[in-house]
Design a protein around this motif. Structure first.
Motif, PDB file in Angstrom:
ATOM      1  N   SER A  56      -5.027  13.748   1.396  1.00 56.52           N
ATOM      2  CA  SER A  56      -5.746  14.033   0.163  1.00 56.52           C
ATOM      3  C   SER A  56      -5.504  12.958  -0.893  1.00 56.52           C
ATOM      4  N   VAL A  57      -4.223  12.549  -1.060  1.00 54.77           N
ATOM      5  CA  VAL A  57      -3.902  11.515  -2.047  1.00 54.77           C
ATOM      6  C   VAL A  57      -4.556  10.196  -1.671  1.00 54.77           C
ATOM      7  N   ASN A  58      -4.480   9.846  -0.387  1.00 59.35           N
ATOM      8  CA  ASN A  58      -5.059   8.577   0.054  1.00 59.35           C
ATOM      9  C   ASN A  58      -6.580   8.587   0.013  1.00 59.35           C
ATOM     10  N   SER A  59      -7.151   9.782  -0.134  1.00 62.07           N
ATOM     11  CA  SER A  59      -8.592   9.909  -0.289  1.00 62.07           C
ATOM     12  C   SER A  59      -8.998   9.866  -1.756  1.00 62.07           C
ATOM     13  N   GLY A  60      -8.027   9.768  -2.652  1.00 58.84           N
ATOM     14  CA  GLY A  60      -8.363   9.576  -4.057  1.00 58.84           C
ATOM     15  C   GLY A  60      -7.860  10.638  -5.003  1.00 58.84           C
ATOM     16  N   GLU A  61      -7.310  11.767  -4.507  1.00 55.98           N
ATOM     17  CA  GLU A  61      -6.811  12.822  -5.392  1.00 55.98           C
ATOM     18  C   GLU A  61      -5.382  12.474  -5.822  1.00 55.98           C
ATOM     19  N   LYS A  62      -5.162  12.266  -7.132  1.00 55.74           N
ATOM     20  CA  LYS A  62      -3.848  11.815  -7.615  1.00 55.74           C
ATOM     21  C   LYS A  62      -2.900  12.966  -7.922  1.00 55.74           C
ATOM     22  N   SER A  91       9.424   4.807  20.956  1.00 54.32           N
ATOM     23  CA  SER A  91       8.142   4.169  21.271  1.00 54.32           C
ATOM     24  C   SER A  91       6.983   5.158  21.227  1.00 54.32           C
ATOM     25  N   ALA A  92       7.241   6.426  21.508  1.00 58.06           N
ATOM     26  CA  ALA A  92       6.167   7.421  21.509  1.00 58.06           C
ATOM     27  C   ALA A  92       6.119   8.241  20.232  1.00 58.06           C
ATOM     28  N   ALA A  93       6.912   7.873  19.224  1.00 59.39           N
ATOM     29  CA  ALA A  93       6.963   8.654  17.995  1.00 59.39           C
ATOM     30  C   ALA A  93       5.681   8.474  17.191  1.00 59.39           C
ATOM     31  N   ALA A  94       5.328   9.509  16.444  1.00 53.45           N
ATOM     32  CA  ALA A  94       4.152   9.471  15.579  1.00 53.45           C
ATOM     33  C   ALA A  94       4.504   8.787  14.269  1.00 53.45           C
ATOM     34  N   ALA A  95       3.750   7.743  13.910  1.00 55.54           N
ATOM     35  CA  ALA A  95       4.018   6.997  12.678  1.00 55.54           C
ATOM     36  C   ALA A  95       3.431   7.724  11.481  1.00 55.54           C
ATOM     37  N   TRP A  96       4.186   7.736  10.410  1.00 55.28           N
ATOM     38  CA  TRP A  96       3.799   8.439   9.201  1.00 55.28           C
ATOM     39  C   TRP A  96       2.925   7.534   8.325  1.00 55.28           C
ATOM     40  N   THR A  97       1.899   8.132   7.711  1.00 60.37           N
ATOM     41  CA  THR A  97       1.104   7.458   6.693  1.00 60.37           C
ATOM     42  C   THR A  97       1.584   7.945   5.329  1.00 60.37           C
ATOM     43  N   PRO A  98       2.077   7.056   4.481  1.00 67.89           N
ATOM     44  CA  PRO A  98       2.708   7.497   3.228  1.00 67.89           C
ATOM     45  C   PRO A  98       1.764   8.267   2.324  1.00 67.89           C
ATOM     46  N   ILE A  99       2.336   9.163   1.567  1.00 68.55           N
ATOM     47  CA  ILE A  99       1.594   9.866   0.524  1.00 68.55           C
ATOM     48  C   ILE A  99       1.407   8.855  -0.613  1.00 68.55           C
ATOM     49  N   LYS A 122       6.198   2.026  10.638  1.00 70.75           N
ATOM     50  CA  LYS A 122       6.233   0.831  11.469  1.00 70.75           C
ATOM     51  C   LYS A 122       5.435  -0.346  10.899  1.00 70.75           C
ATOM     52  N   GLY A 123       5.228  -0.340   9.579  1.00 74.73           N
ATOM     53  CA  GLY A 123       4.705  -1.523   8.925  1.00 74.73           C
ATOM     54  C   GLY A 123       3.250  -1.816   9.157  1.00 74.73           C
ATOM     55  N   ASP A 124       2.417  -0.802   9.308  1.00 79.20           N
ATOM     56  CA  ASP A 124       1.014  -1.082   9.565  1.00 79.20           C
ATOM     57  C   ASP A 124       0.091  -0.489   8.500  1.00 79.20           C
ATOM     58  N   ASN A 125       0.666  -0.050   7.368  1.00 79.66           N
ATOM     59  CA  ASN A 125      -0.157   0.452   6.276  1.00 79.66           C
ATOM     60  C   ASN A 125      -0.475  -0.717   5.346  1.00 79.66           C
ATOM     61  N   ILE A 126      -1.578  -1.392   5.610  1.00 83.26           N
ATOM     62  CA  ILE A 126      -1.871  -2.679   4.998  1.00 83.26           C
ATOM     63  C   ILE A 126      -3.134  -2.577   4.150  1.00 83.26           C
ATOM     64  N   LEU A 139       8.109   7.842   2.642  1.00 84.62           N
ATOM     65  CA  LEU A 139       7.537   9.187   2.619  1.00 84.62           C
ATOM     66  C   LEU A 139       6.391   9.200   1.609  1.00 84.62           C
ATOM     67  N   PHE A 140       6.632   8.587   0.449  1.00 82.80           N
ATOM     68  CA  PHE A 140       5.606   8.317  -0.534  1.00 82.80           C
ATOM     69  C   PHE A 140       5.407   6.799  -0.597  1.00 82.80           C
ATOM     70  N   GLY A 141       4.192   6.377  -0.838  1.00 82.02           N
ATOM     71  CA  GLY A 141       3.906   4.951  -0.966  1.00 82.02           C
ATOM     72  C   GLY A 141       3.927   4.519  -2.409  1.00 82.02           C
ATOM     73  N   ASN A 142       2.765   4.645  -3.096  1.00 73.06           N
ATOM     74  CA  ASN A 142       2.659   4.338  -4.522  1.00 73.06           C
ATOM     75  C   ASN A 142       2.741   5.639  -5.320  1.00 73.06           C
ATOM     76  N   VAL A 143       3.693   5.715  -6.241  1.00 73.68           N
ATOM     77  CA  VAL A 143       3.844   6.911  -7.071  1.00 73.68           C
ATOM     78  C   VAL A 143       3.885   6.496  -8.535  1.00 73.68           C
TER      79      VAL A 143
END
Length: 775
Positions: A56-62, A91-99, A122-126, A139-143
């Motif tokens: 939701s946050v990454n879709s624009g809701e702050k 290697s099979a772990a699910a990578a997190w996308t930061p809030i 794993k460094g792929d949120n670019i 866990l959170f990206g930009n706050v």
């Protein structure tokens, strides 16, 4: 709005308990609790609800001004135990996308004492920022404008493998990557970080990685308002791997690994601790607390109760490049390689109650200008008190148990102690190694460990080219070894004042390119000889050994000595003295109420007190044995330069020794000193009997000397006054008449008309069957 929020926080019915997916449509169950207010926050109970918040946050809701609370422990990768050094384990772990990976999260988040497990980044949120690959991880990206509190992250991992030939900024913190106007309260990280650089050299990286938050800044600063980081802990390890550290150093522009915060401004910080090991292969800046953490110099900005217990390679226990008014009650207990104990190149006005117990080894010279148990180098420091070091300090440059290099502000150093050995090839000091354009005042400081260096080595202070040093109530009790300018308290400085201080450690020096050692029990080279430079009520009992010129029980080179004494043996090549090798010109008597009892030995120019004295000596004695290979020798001094009008040496005494004159040549007056000049020998019996003590006290009030005949072999500077010598009467010649006068060894003194001869030297005589002192 609320219905959308509730839907996004719905529980997902996936393949196994605790599983989640990012993106897609919510699964229909309505959100159960909360209104999003501070009194009734939205409650997150599952991993899917947390993932839905990120989407939701990454879709624009702050969620500006909203409040969230965690209701349960959440495991983002059930069944996975992360081994940071074994890729197969995750290697099979699910990578997190930061809030907040693509936009800001502006709500408040309270973990309520719960734990998030299995966080894998794993460094792929670019995203593209000014044609640069910009990566945020956490866990959170930009706050922004929020408080994150009361949460633990465990069994988690950040893995970063940058690409060659790609310019990128990488910002990763387990709780947040980048924060503006945010508070971080009571957070604990147990996740680990690994960065992998493959073969090659062309990396253009600007990375900041931290256990809590990577960067934190205040965009609009108002007086007295700061970000707060409080009660945070990092237990995670951070390690860099690369094919060759040296090949990467010019192309990686890392802010580095930090236990708490990578970078920040306007930060109020307290009660934060790092326990994890940080290894940046000496390329990264690794700091147990933070790197480039900036706060104003106002008295309100005090960092308090911070600590590091992790081993660090390439930085400092607490801070690199940090600013604040003060650091208090903080410490490092981890071992530091290529860095400094607490901080390096920081700008703090005051340190109080801080300490280091870890070993510090900076053989690559990562510390700016110096290596210290607490401080490598600091610009604004003016006061340090109640601090200590017990760790071993090894440096490739200036080394100090407390401070490697001080400057450029004047510094008051109070109640500081070093108990760790200090080693370096250049300047070295038990408390401070070097000073850069700063005058130093030491009060009640103590060194209790060996100090080894090159030029400018001292138990308290090492070396200063231009600055002045004052010591009061300071002690050294360990050995000090160096090439030249070596002293028990001070190696070398422009103007040196030492009061009520002492050394008991042995002093050893070799020579400089001119054959000079400048070795002394208190100071090696107190250089300038200003009129207000003096040593007072201070002593040395350690042995002084030099292979070159200028060695003394008190100083290799000194100015005025007042109520100072040496009992240690002194050995040098030439210009060797029981008190000083030589002195600078001084308007008053350079030696006043001083004595030496140590053995003095040299090849040339050897004297009981000083080989070359500029001025007068008064109320002094030498009791030490002397040895010299040439005729340039004397029981008291060899050369006496009378630099000022009216100077006269008086009341100076020496134990006689075969083949030695009392004193040699008065260059200023061009004559040989005689007994009439106030310099005489006295026997051991006369020294032991108290008569010399009476002579030394004569005309002085209060009387500085005291002695207990039969117990003390010679007078002491104990201020007890004249001894009770029993039956000895003091008389003034030639008023009284007597029938017979004898010396103590039985020789008759020739008299005329029964009067004491006017030219009879002062001393003890048998007159009419009684002992009398002639003054």
């Amino acid at each position: 709005m609320k219905s959308a929020i509730l839907a996004l926080l719905a529980v997902c019915s996936c393949g196994y308990a605790g599983a989640w997916e990012y993106g897609g449509e919510p699964q229909g169950l309505s959100y159960e609790d909360g209104l999003g207010t501070q009194e009734a926050p939205f409650v997150i109970k599952t991993a899917q609800q947390l993932a839905n918040l990120a989407y939701s946050v990454n879709s624009g809701e702050k969620f500006a001004g909203s409040y969230f609370k965690l209701a349960n422990d959440i495991d983002l990768n059930p069944g996975v135990t992360f081994d940071p050094d074994n890729e197969a384990s995750y290697s099979a772990a699910a990578a997190w996308t930061p809030i907040g990976a693509e936009s800001d999260f502006c709500g408040n988040f309270d973990g309520d004492g719960h734990t998030v497990k299995g966080l894998y980044l794993k460094g792929d949120n670019i995203k593209q920022v000014y044609s640069t690959n910009y990566i945020v991880e956490g866990l959170f990206g930009n706050v922004k404008d929020m408080t994150l509190s009361n949460l633990t992250i465990t069994n988690s991992l950040i893995v970063y493998t940058p690409d060659e030939n790609v310019s990128s900024d990488y910002t990763a913190g387990f709780f947040a990557a980048q924060a503006d106007n945010c508070n971080f309260i009571n957070l604990r990280n147990e996740g680990n970080v690994r960065t992998y650089y493959t073969s090659g050299e062309n990396y253009d990286i600007n990375a900041s990685i931290a256990g809590i938050v990577a960067t934190a800044n205040v965009k609009a600063y108002y007086h007295g308002t700061y970000n707060e980081i409080k009660g945070c802990e990092n237990y995670g390890t951070m390690k860099m791997t690369a094919p060759a550290a040296g090949s990467l150093s010019s192309t990686i522009y890392n802010r580095g690994f930090c236990g708490i915060i990578g970078e920040g401004s306007e930060i109020a910080m307290s009660d934060c601790h790092n326990y994890g090991d940080l290894d940046g292969m000496s390329i990264l800046f690794c700091s147990g607390i933070g790197f480039m953490v900036r706060a104003p110099y106002e008295p309100t900005t005090v960092y308090d109760n911070l600590s590091n217990a992790g081993d660090i390679n390439g930085g400092a226990g607490l801070f690199d490049f940090a600013t604040a008014h003060a650091l208090t009650n903080s410490c490092n207990t981890g071992d530091i390689t290529n860095g400094c104990g607490l901080m390096n190149d920081c700008q703090f006005s005051r340190l109080e109650g801080c300490y280091n117990t870890g070993n510090v080894n900076d053989e690559l010279g990562k510390g700016v200008n110096g290596t210290g148990g607490l401080i490598g180098y600091t610009d604004y420091l003016t006061e340090i008190s109640k601090c200590y070091n017990t760790g071993k300090i090894t440096s490739s440059q200036s080394a100090g148990g407390i401070i490697g290099c001080a400057g450029p502000y004047d510094v008051a150093i109070t109640e500081c102690t070093n108990e760790g050995t200090v080693e370096g090839p250049y300047t070295a000091g038990g408390i401070v190694g070097d000073a850069f354009d700063s005058n130093l005042v030491f009060d009640n400081c103590h060194n209790k460990a060996t100090v080894t260096g090159g030029y400018g080595c001292g138990g308290i202070f090492g070396y200063s080219e231009r600055n002045n040093v004052r010591l009061t109530d300071c002690t050294n009790d360990s050995d000090i070894t160096g090439k030249y300018s070596v002293g028990g308290l001070v190696g070398e400085a422009n103007e040196v004042n030492i009061l009520d201080s002492s050394n008991s450690g042995d002093i050893s020096a070799t020579t400089d390119s001119y054959g000079n050692s400048y070795a002394g029990g208190l100071a090696g080279n107190a250089r300038a000889g200003y009129p207000d430079q003096f040593f007072e009520r201070s002593s040395n009992s350690g042995n002084v050994t030099a292979t070159g010129k200028h060695a003394g029980g008190i100083a290799g080179h000194s100015s005025c000595l007042v109520q100072c004494y040496n009992t240690g043996d002194v050995t040098g090549a030439s210009y060797v003295g029981g008190l000083s090798g030589n002195t600078s010109a001084h308007e008053s008597a350079p030696f006043l109420n001083c004595y030496n009892t140590g053995a003095v030995k040299g090849e040339d120019f050897v004297a009981g007190l000083c080989s070359e004295i500029h001025g007068a000596a008064k109320y002094c004695f030498n009791y030490g044995t002397l040895e010299c290979g040439t005729d340039n020798k004397a029981l008291l001094w060899i050369y006496e330069y009378m630099m000022f009008e009216g100077e006269t040496s008086s009341s100076c005494y020496a134990l006689p020794q075969d083949g030695w004159e009392v004193a040699r040549i008065n260059i200023g007056a061009g004559k040989t000193l005689t007994k009439q000049d106030g310099c005489e020998t006295r026997t051991k019996d006369e020294f032991a009997g108290g008569s010399v003590c009476l002579l030394l006290n004569a005309g002085q009030e209060p009387t500085p000397w005291g002695q207990e005949p039969g117990t003390d072999a010679y007078p002491l500077l104990n201020g007890k006054g004249n001894p009770d010598v029993g039956g000895i009467e003091a008389v003034d010649a030639p008023k009284n008449t007597f029938s017979r006068i004898f010396t103590l060894d039985g020789r008759t003194i020739k008299t005329e008309a029964g009067k004491i001869p006017a030219n009879l030297p002062a001393g003890i005589y048998i007159v009419n069957g009684k002992k009398m002192i002639l003054k």
